[in-house]
Design an enzyme around this catalytic site. Structure first.
Site, PDB file in Angstrom:
ATOM      1  N   SER A 241      -2.047 -24.599   3.326  1.00  0.00           N
ATOM      2  CA  SER A 241      -2.855 -25.829   3.313  1.00  0.00           C
ATOM      3  C   SER A 241      -2.086 -27.006   3.915  1.00  0.00           C
ATOM      4  CB  SER A 241      -3.328 -26.161   1.898  1.00  0.00           C
ATOM      5  OG  SER A 241      -2.263 -26.139   0.981  1.00  0.00           O
ATOM      6  N   ASP A 373      -0.726 -20.199 -10.027  1.00  0.00           N
ATOM      7  CA  ASP A 373      -2.104 -19.781 -10.293  1.00  0.00           C
ATOM      8  C   ASP A 373      -2.244 -18.828 -11.482  1.00  0.00           C
ATOM      9  OD1 ASP A 373      -3.222 -21.234  -8.111  1.00  0.00           O
ATOM     10  OD2 ASP A 373      -2.320 -19.771  -6.773  1.00  0.00           O
TER      11      ASP A 373
HETATM   12  N1  AMX Z   1       1.017  -7.776  -6.189  1.00  0.00           N
HETATM   13  C1  AMX Z   1       1.171  -6.665  -5.430  1.00  0.00           C
HETATM   14  N2  AMX Z   1       1.913  -6.600  -4.322  1.00  0.00           N
HETATM   15  C2  AMX Z   1       2.566  -7.731  -3.978  1.00  0.00           C
HETATM   16  C3  AMX Z   1       2.486  -8.911  -4.721  1.00  0.00           C
HETATM   17  C4  AMX Z   1       1.665  -8.926  -5.874  1.00  0.00           C
HETATM   18  N3  AMX Z   1       1.478  -9.997  -6.617  1.00  0.00           N
HETATM   19  N4  AMX Z   1       3.235  -9.850  -4.123  1.00  0.00           N
HETATM   20  C5  AMX Z   1       3.766  -9.281  -3.022  1.00  0.00           C
HETATM   21  N5  AMX Z   1       3.341  -8.001  -2.926  1.00  0.00           N
HETATM   22  C6  AMX Z   1       3.607  -7.041  -1.853  1.00  0.00           C
HETATM   23  C7  AMX Z   1       3.043  -7.597  -0.542  1.00  0.00           C
HETATM   24  O1  AMX Z   1       1.642  -7.386  -0.458  1.00  0.00           O
HETATM   25  C8  AMX Z   1       3.865  -6.813   0.467  1.00  0.00           C
HETATM   26  O2  AMX Z   1       3.339  -5.514   0.523  1.00  0.00           O
HETATM   27  P1  AMX Z   1       3.243  -4.709   1.926  1.00  0.00           P
HETATM   28  O3  AMX Z   1       4.624  -4.684   2.459  1.00  0.00           O
HETATM   29  O4  AMX Z   1       2.697  -3.388   1.531  1.00  0.00           O
HETATM   30  O5  AMX Z   1       2.316  -5.518   2.794  1.00  0.00           O
HETATM   31  C9  AMX Z   1       5.231  -6.745  -0.202  1.00  0.00           C
HETATM   32  O6  AMX Z   1       4.992  -6.931  -1.622  1.00  0.00           O
HETATM   33  C10 AMX Z   1       6.208  -7.811   0.268  1.00  0.00           C
HETATM   34  O7  AMX Z   1       5.601  -9.074   0.111  1.00  0.00           O
HETATM   35  P2  AMX Z   1       6.489 -10.365  -0.223  1.00  0.00           P
HETATM   36  O8  AMX Z   1       7.410 -10.595   0.929  1.00  0.00           O
HETATM   37  O9  AMX Z   1       7.089 -10.239  -1.575  1.00  0.00           O
HETATM   38  O10 AMX Z   1       5.391 -11.494  -0.323  1.00  0.00           O
HETATM   39  P3  AMX Z   1       4.722 -12.360   0.860  1.00  0.00           P
HETATM   40  O11 AMX Z   1       5.629 -13.494   1.162  1.00  0.00           O
HETATM   41  O12 AMX Z   1       4.324 -11.502   2.000  1.00  0.00           O
HETATM   42  O13 AMX Z   1       3.384 -12.867   0.178  1.00  0.00           O
HETATM   43  C11 AMX Z   1       2.061 -13.783  -1.559  1.00  0.00           C
HETATM   44  C12 AMX Z   1       3.392 -13.874  -0.797  1.00  0.00           C
HETATM   45  C13 AMX Z   1       1.948 -14.961  -2.489  1.00  0.00           C
HETATM   46  C14 AMX Z   1       0.913 -13.859  -0.547  1.00  0.00           C
HETATM   47  C15 AMX Z   1       2.034 -12.449  -2.352  1.00  0.00           C
HETATM   48  O14 AMX Z   1       3.074 -12.448  -3.313  1.00  0.00           O
HETATM   49  C16 AMX Z   1       0.699 -12.185  -3.013  1.00  0.00           C
HETATM   50  O15 AMX Z   1      -0.196 -11.625  -2.360  1.00  0.00           O
HETATM   51  N6  AMX Z   1       0.513 -12.564  -4.336  1.00  0.00           N
HETATM   52  C17 AMX Z   1      -0.746 -12.425  -5.004  1.00  0.00           C
HETATM   53  C18 AMX Z   1      -1.701 -13.524  -4.592  1.00  0.00           C
HETATM   54  C19 AMX Z   1      -1.277 -14.852  -5.153  1.00  0.00           C
HETATM   55  O16 AMX Z   1      -0.986 -14.992  -6.325  1.00  0.00           O
HETATM   56  N7  AMX Z   1      -1.282 -15.895  -4.296  1.00  0.00           N
HETATM   57  C20 AMX Z   1      -0.980 -17.264  -4.710  1.00  0.00           C
HETATM   58  C21 AMX Z   1       0.340 -17.774  -4.183  1.00  0.00           C
HETATM   59  C22 AMX Z   1       0.561 -19.203  -4.594  1.00  0.00           C
HETATM   60  C23 AMX Z   1      -0.370 -20.127  -3.875  1.00  0.00           C
HETATM   61  O17 AMX Z   1      -0.305 -20.251  -2.666  1.00  0.00           O
HETATM   62  N8  AMX Z   1      -1.286 -20.758  -4.554  1.00  0.00           N
END
Ligand code: AMX
Length: 443
Positions: A241, A373
């Site tokens: 954002s 969140d």
């Molecule tokens: N549940 C399951 N798998 C997860 C996870 C979670 N909460 N968080 C990360 N992973 C997975 C990723 O999907 C990725 O999998 P892949 O290699 O198979 O594609 C792997 O772990 C590595 O990811 P990462 O480097 O740890 O995270 P990222 O920087 O790529 O993504 C985020 C960050 C927030 C998008 C991710 O942790 C996520 O999808 N969380 C759940 C959604 C969420 O809560 N979003 C809110 C974030 C805060 C905000 O912006 N409001």
């Protein structure tokens, strides 16, 4: 007493001049490198943006102008008899870089109230939308419906000098911040409360008036809104954002166009929509298990089921943070103080006990800890806001404070249009071949 705009000018103009000097002297110093994984991996860790309002430490979490959340809770002015900080104070801190006095904050509350009237055409535009339209879509459209009022767009058209454009950006930003709660409340009341609209009470502070317009009479909800709108305001510059607002603004798009872009990014489930996803996920868990309060073993099984079906556990993980989000902790403390026996809150705490170990065991999740969140929905539900599709709109109202303060700084600093270099996989393959070739040669 000088106005917020005068103070901003006093602080920011000399700072802009100093930055110009700094760039002349040290602009060519190298601060980092980029590897191929970062090019395909969402540019994690690439230090290529400047955002003055806040900065995120992976271990310690967000610092607003150097202040962590617990210190802000202590040092920012409060409403009379209140314990939670007023978001107006954080706006001051982000814009000016110093803590405000009670008078400074009172002046902002009054200024926002004076600017808060929403033109009728905005309500007409919202009324024309099918009521089932997602609240975030409505919110973004509501913001866009005000764009014709932009003083920045008018100033640009009239040929105002580039160095003076910050002034109309400031005016647009304050007008927008002032009007957002009314638009958000209008959407809520139209969608969920049979269009029972509540007239603003301009004697209240920004957050309390928002709670009032949403139809909540409970003082606890007002208190929660003050905390909520403070802690969601900013998370440095690289999140979707903030970055999209900044990016669109760099084309000299006005605050309405830029902030609508930020809102559309916030509406994604991996960003701000996660707060509604958390509650949806928890309620689905209860329904599927057929129990009101699942045990930790049951939660554990449900988490594994979620992961096995290729979904993320909402509310957990972060692109930068590597610890429990202090914004989660702030909400947990609020709950311990105000609603320690709430059933759903206790489920959220049990999830917190269970999820990190499971995510850690996957071996790929970089941050197994809860983000902002994971907690917010349970607090909102406690006070009766059960329409979780609306939660991200609250996030958006708050996020305006940070991203619009940054937009004012962008124009004051005269930052240019953003235009990083992109490349193709063909180029990358060629680059790898050449680099490997070089390596072999030197070997
Ligand atoms: N549940 C399951 N798998 C997860 C996870 C979670 N909460 N968080 C990360 N992973 C997975 C990723 O999907 C990725 O999998 P892949 O290699 O198979 O594609 C792997 O772990 C590595 O990811 P990462 O480097 O740890 O995270 P990222 O920087 O790529 O993504 C985020 C960050 C927030 C998008 C991710 O942790 C996520 O999808 N969380 C759940 C959604 C969420 O809560 N979003 C809110 C974030 C805060 C905000 O912006 N409001």
């Amino acid at each position: 007493m000088s106005t917020l705009k005068e103070k901003f000018q006093e602080k920011a103009e000399p700072q802009a001049a100093k930055i110009k000097e700094m760039l002349k002297e040290s602009g060519d110093l190298i601060v980092g490198q980029v590897n191929i994984a970062q090019m395909y991996g969402g540019m994690r860790g690439v230090r290529a943006l400047v955002t003055e309002t806040s900065s995120l430490d992976p271990e310690r979490g967000i610092r607003f102008r150097g202040y962590p959340i617990p210190e802000l809770k202590e040092k920012l002015p409060k409403a009379e008899g209140g314990v939670e900080p007023l978001p107006e104070g954080l706006l001051y801190l982000m814009l000016i870089g110093e803590l405000p006095t009670d008078e400074d904050v009172k002046a902002i509350s009054q200024d926002l109230a004076a600017r808060s009237d929403v033109p009728d055409n905005v309500f007409k535009v919202l009324d024309a939308l099918p009521v089932e339209t997602h609240p975030m879509t409505q919110f973004s459209i509501g913001v866009m419906a005000m764009q014709s009022d932009s003083l920045f767009a008018k100033a640009y058209r009239e040929g105002v000098h580039k160095s003076k454009l910050w002034d109309s950006m400031f005016e647009d930003s304050m007008n927008l911040i002032a009007r957002l709660p009314r638009i958000a409340a209008y959407i809520y009341n139209r969608k969920y409360r049979d269009n029972k609209q509540v007239e603003p009470d301009k004697s209240l502070d920004w957050a309390a008036n928002f709670a009032h317009m949403l139809g909540f009479k409970d003082d606890g909800f007002k208190k929660l809104m003050r905390l909520y709108l403070t802690i969601h305001a900013d998370h440095e510059g690289g999140n979707v954002s903030a970055h999209s607002t900044h990016l669109v603004g760099s084309a000299l798009s006005d605050a309405y166009l830029s902030f609508a872009a930020g809102l559309n990014g916030l509406a994604g489930p991996l960003h701000g929509l996660a707060n509604q996803e958390v509650i949806r996920w928890v309620l689905n868990m209860r329904e599927e298990l057929g129990v009101k309060v699942p045990s930790k073993e049951q939660i554990s099984e449900y988490v594994k089921k979620t992961l096995n079906s290729g979904k993320v556990v909402p509310g957990y993980g972060h692109a930068v943070l590597r610890q429990t989000d202090p914004r989660f902790t702030a909400q947990m403390e609020f709950a311990k103080e105000n609603l320690p026996d709430d059933e759903l809150v206790n489920i959220i705490w049990n999830i917190y006990d269970v999820v990190p170990d499971i995510l850690e065991s996957l071996g790929k999740v970089k941050n197994p800890w809860p983000n902002v969140d994971a907690h917010s929905g349970a607090l909102l539900l406690h006070y009766g806001m059960k329409e979780y599709d609306f939660y991200t709109v609250l996030f958006g109202v708050s996020r305006a404070l940070g991203v619009l303060a940054s937009l004012c700084w962008d124009r004051m600093l005269g930052l240019p249009i953003e235009r990083p270099k992109s490349t193709t996989t063909k180029w990358v393959k060629h680059f790898i071949e050449e680099t490997k070739g070089d390596t072999e040669l030197t070997d």
